[in-house]
Design an enzyme around this catalytic site. Sequence first.
Site, PDB file in Angstrom:
ATOM      1  N   SER A 170       6.705  26.475  -2.580  1.00 33.31           N
ATOM      2  CA  SER A 170       8.095  27.054  -2.341  1.00 33.31           C
ATOM      3  C   SER A 170       8.777  26.949  -3.574  1.00 33.31           C
ATOM      4  O   SER A 170       8.421  26.704  -4.322  1.00 33.31           O
ATOM      5  CB  SER A 170       8.768  26.047  -1.160  1.00 33.31           C
ATOM      6  OG  SER A 170       8.923  24.659  -1.887  1.00 33.31           O
ATOM      7  N   LYS A 171      10.088  27.389  -3.218  1.00 35.07           N
ATOM      8  CA  LYS A 171      11.080  27.561  -4.413  1.00 35.07           C
ATOM      9  C   LYS A 171      11.298  26.144  -5.257  1.00 35.07           C
ATOM     10  O   LYS A 171      11.400  26.226  -6.353  1.00 35.07           O
ATOM     11  CB  LYS A 171      12.565  27.959  -3.982  1.00 35.07           C
ATOM     12  CG  LYS A 171      12.689  29.263  -3.733  1.00 35.07           C
ATOM     13  CD  LYS A 171      13.753  29.927  -4.690  1.00 35.07           C
ATOM     14  CE  LYS A 171      14.046  31.340  -4.396  1.00 35.07           C
ATOM     15  NZ  LYS A 171      13.375  32.383  -5.168  1.00 35.07           N
ATOM     16  N   ARG A 172      11.104  25.171  -4.704  1.00 34.00           N
ATOM     17  CA  ARG A 172      11.223  23.637  -5.195  1.00 34.00           C
ATOM     18  C   ARG A 172      10.134  23.702  -6.279  1.00 34.00           C
ATOM     19  O   ARG A 172      10.263  22.611  -7.117  1.00 34.00           O
ATOM     20  CB  ARG A 172      11.357  22.769  -4.371  1.00 34.00           C
ATOM     21  CG  ARG A 172      10.367  21.866  -4.062  1.00 34.00           C
ATOM     22  CD  ARG A 172      10.657  20.997  -2.853  1.00 34.00           C
ATOM     23  NE  ARG A 172       9.676  21.226  -1.815  1.00 34.00           N
ATOM     24  CZ  ARG A 172       8.144  21.024  -1.860  1.00 34.00           C
ATOM     25  NH1 ARG A 172       8.075  20.313  -2.605  1.00 34.00           N
ATOM     26  NH2 ARG A 172       7.418  21.344  -0.944  1.00 34.00           N
TER      27      ARG A 172
END
Length: 469
Positions: free
Chosen positions: A241-243
């Site tokens: 994910s983006k994180r």
Amino acid sequence: MSQQIVTRFAPSPTGYLHIGGARTALFNWLYARGRGGKFLLRIEDTDHARSTPEATAAILRGLDWLGLDHDGEAVSQAAGAARHAEVAHQMLADGNAYKCFATQDEIETFRETARAENRSTLFQSPWRDADPATFPDRPYVVRLRTPTEGVTVIRDEVQGDVTIRNDQLDDMVLLRSDGTPVYMLAVVVDDHDMGVTHVIRGDDHLNNAARQIGIYTAMGWDIPVWAHIPLIHGPDGKKLSKRHGALGVEEYQAMGYPAAGMRNYLARLGWSHGNDEFFNDSQAREWFDLSGINKSPARLDFKKLENLCGQHIAVASDAALLHELQAYLAAAEKSPLSEAQARGIERALYCLKDRVKIYPELIEKAHFVLTSTPLSMDEKAAKMLDSVSRGILLALTPQLQNASWTRDELEAVLNRVAEENGTKFGKLAGPLRAALAGRTVTPSVFDMMLVLGRDESILRLSQAAAYEG
Ligand code: GLU
């Protein structure tokens, strides 16, 4: 002659080309290119609300950067809607599909009753075997007549045989009530019409394969070889994910990762060939096989990516590096190299490409040829300059005037001058780096002198001797 291999990459243009998509494209590309096959590109733009031309352009740019060239024109799935509908009508005419007049309310009521009675909530249409004489005059959808007994087996090259009971599949809608084809139908028709022999894609599509097999079977078409590859996870083993940082391949280009290193790393992400880590494209094409794809999700490992990138920079040809550097600067929205800077880098590349992992490091190391006199010193360099007496820099000048400009002779001169001044070359190296580059992270003093030439080297040393900050 055995059948020609045809693979495809079929992105939905709803965003940038993410790293998982890039890997899927790469696997398809390697598989086809290693077997004299074709690699096709289909833009799955049937979701009008979410598809954008900007996303298509970003995907094309990403593929282009990675060097994943496709055969023929990119196909627009949306443009094939009439053909997709035609196939549904064919199934209708053959009795493999039927008109279903059930309304949304009726379907909901069916489900509620089924839930209350603890039965399967999969919709069973009362129209499946209805007499056409009883058809009402109202909109209908076209549904696939799925067998109610037996099983569907997905013979998957990665997952093995995956068996699904047919009574767990409902009669999927092929055409909506406005006559438009659904995505699942479009994929099968396109893959068939494009002659796709191998479908290599993310395992989030594994369930779709069971339904898609129903369409292939109804049409009497050959089912392609399936290979559903596990998704990529972040370094922590969780879903990407983006994180986890950069997800779009263009971000990697803008951060200065070389495309060759990226290809090598992505190939290793979920696929292996013995213990081989570092390899070039032709080895990858030769070695890549579906049997080497791992069953479990691969984890992103940025250290490994950087390490491979460094090795690829070290072996790249000067011309390729120069070309990629310019592309990197453009992608990173930095000013391009001037003609003179490009020539300078070209002369210096031999001593720049070792021990750098990404292009910004190479540019930093190349600072001495990119800058011009009088140099501005960074803080560390200015300090370094003062670690010996400036007089030594001046003492070098006449000696360098008379030296022949070779590595051996430069070494001899610098050692001699160091000794004459009661020190060692090791002590002089730092200040000399600072004087020649205005930086402390540079190629060796000798390499810089060889690249800069006599006049420029002497000029920089004398300016450094007089440097006042
Ligand atoms: N368009 C789908 C996606 O972007 C891929 C479908 C397929 O490969 O069959 O996930």
